[in-house]
Motif scaffolding. Structure first.
Motif, PDB file in Angstrom:
ATOM      1  N   LEU A  28      45.297  54.676  27.198  1.00  9.66           N
ATOM      2  CA  LEU A  28      46.555  54.677  26.469  1.00  9.66           C
ATOM      3  C   LEU A  28      46.362  55.451  25.177  1.00  9.66           C
ATOM      4  O   LEU A  28      45.364  55.277  24.490  1.00  9.66           O
ATOM      5  CB  LEU A  28      46.987  53.239  26.157  1.00  9.66           C
ATOM      6  N   THR A  29      47.309  56.284  24.858  1.00  7.42           N
ATOM      7  CA  THR A  29      47.234  57.044  23.612  1.00  7.42           C
ATOM      8  C   THR A  29      48.513  56.819  22.818  1.00  7.42           C
ATOM      9  O   THR A  29      49.552  56.508  23.378  1.00  7.42           O
ATOM     10  CB  THR A  29      47.069  58.551  23.891  1.00  7.42           C
ATOM     11  N   ALA A  32      50.405  52.166  17.560  1.00  8.64           N
ATOM     12  CA  ALA A  32      49.661  50.921  17.398  1.00  8.64           C
ATOM     13  C   ALA A  32      49.124  50.452  18.749  1.00  8.64           C
ATOM     14  O   ALA A  32      49.730  50.689  19.790  1.00  8.64           O
ATOM     15  CB  ALA A  32      50.568  49.858  16.788  1.00  8.64           C
ATOM     16  N   ARG A  33      47.978  49.793  18.705  1.00  9.39           N
ATOM     17  CA  ARG A  33      47.354  49.282  19.932  1.00  9.39           C
ATOM     18  C   ARG A  33      47.067  47.807  19.787  1.00  9.39           C
ATOM     19  O   ARG A  33      46.703  47.334  18.718  1.00  9.39           O
ATOM     20  CB  ARG A  33      46.053  50.026  20.213  1.00  9.39           C
ATOM     21  N   SER A  34      47.211  47.103  20.892  1.00  7.77           N
ATOM     22  CA  SER A  34      46.934  45.676  20.910  1.00  7.77           C
ATOM     23  C   SER A  34      46.653  45.287  22.363  1.00  7.77           C
ATOM     24  O   SER A  34      46.357  46.144  23.181  1.00  7.77           O
ATOM     25  CB  SER A  34      48.127  44.896  20.343  1.00  7.77           C
ATOM     26  N   TYR A  52      55.368  42.247  19.019  1.00  8.14           N
ATOM     27  CA  TYR A  52      54.876  43.555  18.574  1.00  8.14           C
ATOM     28  C   TYR A  52      56.018  44.241  17.842  1.00  8.14           C
ATOM     29  O   TYR A  52      57.184  43.943  18.092  1.00  8.14           O
ATOM     30  CB  TYR A  52      54.468  44.416  19.768  1.00  8.14           C
ATOM     31  N   THR A  54      57.382  48.188  16.883  1.00  6.60           N
ATOM     32  CA  THR A  54      57.157  49.615  17.103  1.00  6.60           C
ATOM     33  C   THR A  54      56.883  50.330  15.786  1.00  6.60           C
ATOM     34  O   THR A  54      57.327  49.907  14.722  1.00  6.60           O
ATOM     35  CB  THR A  54      58.355  50.270  17.802  1.00  6.60           C
ATOM     36  N   PHE A  58      54.562  56.477  17.535  1.00  7.12           N
ATOM     37  CA  PHE A  58      54.700  56.566  18.982  1.00  7.12           C
ATOM     38  C   PHE A  58      56.089  56.055  19.353  1.00  7.12           C
ATOM     39  O   PHE A  58      56.547  55.065  18.813  1.00  7.12           O
ATOM     40  CB  PHE A  58      53.621  55.684  19.616  1.00  7.12           C
ATOM     41  N   THR A 134      50.220  49.937  24.007  1.00 12.02           N
ATOM     42  CA  THR A 134      50.469  50.798  22.850  1.00 12.02           C
ATOM     43  C   THR A 134      51.970  50.817  22.610  1.00 12.02           C
ATOM     44  O   THR A 134      52.776  50.709  23.527  1.00 12.02           O
ATOM     45  CB  THR A 134      49.969  52.250  23.071  1.00 12.02           C
ATOM     46  N   TYR A 135      52.339  50.974  21.340  1.00 11.21           N
ATOM     47  CA  TYR A 135      53.744  50.963  20.965  1.00 11.21           C
ATOM     48  C   TYR A 135      53.962  51.692  19.666  1.00 11.21           C
ATOM     49  O   TYR A 135      53.040  51.945  18.937  1.00 11.21           O
ATOM     50  CB  TYR A 135      54.279  49.527  20.886  1.00 11.21           C
TER      51      TYR A 135
END
Length: 135
Positions: A28-29, A32-34, A52, A54, A58, A134-135
């Motif tokens: 995933l690119t 934010a990542r979680s 989450y 956004t 992204f 990712t978001y």
């Protein structure tokens, strides 16, 4: 158009969208990542409790399952405050999709608080799903 024809067209569209979003990449690119994790009930749907928000980095919400599933499940992003759909897009995830990038929602505005909602059609065995987001 009959319901069966609509379902077939949606399945075909999901397949095309999956090919586009996969891009032969298991990573995933973007923003934010979680992670996400929870149990989909044997019947109906469940909105996971984790919230989450956004970011401007992204515009899409994408997930990747850590484990294979044996039947189709559906996933969508819903607003954290009222659980309304962020978009009308509901993604059907086919069996054996572990490691594939799945776009749950596209072109989402910055600052939208959301949760993931998963469902299984019909009566099945409850499923534990988890993975990166990712978001």
């Amino acid at each position: 158009m009959k319901v069966n024809q609509q379902e077939q067209l949606l399945t075909e569209l999901d397949s095309v969208l999956e090919e586009i979003s996969d891009d032969n990449s298991a990573s995933l690119t973007g923003g934010a990542r979680s992670t996400f994790s929870g149990i989909i009930p044997a019947f109906g749907s469940r909105t996971f409790s984790k919230i989450y928000t956004t970011t401007s980095q992204f515009n899409d919400i994408s997930i990747r399952l850590n484990q294979n599933i044996n039947e189709f499940i559906k996933v969508k992003a819903v607003r954290a405050d009222n659980l309304r759909d962020i978009s009308s897009f509901v993604r059907s995830i086919p069996p054996n999709s572990a490691g594939k990038v799945i776009t749950v929602a596209a072109n989402v505005r910055d600052g939208v608080a959301f949760r993931l909602n998963f469902s299984i059609d019909g009566f099945n065995i409850a499923k534990n799903v988890s993975g990166p987001i990712t978001y």
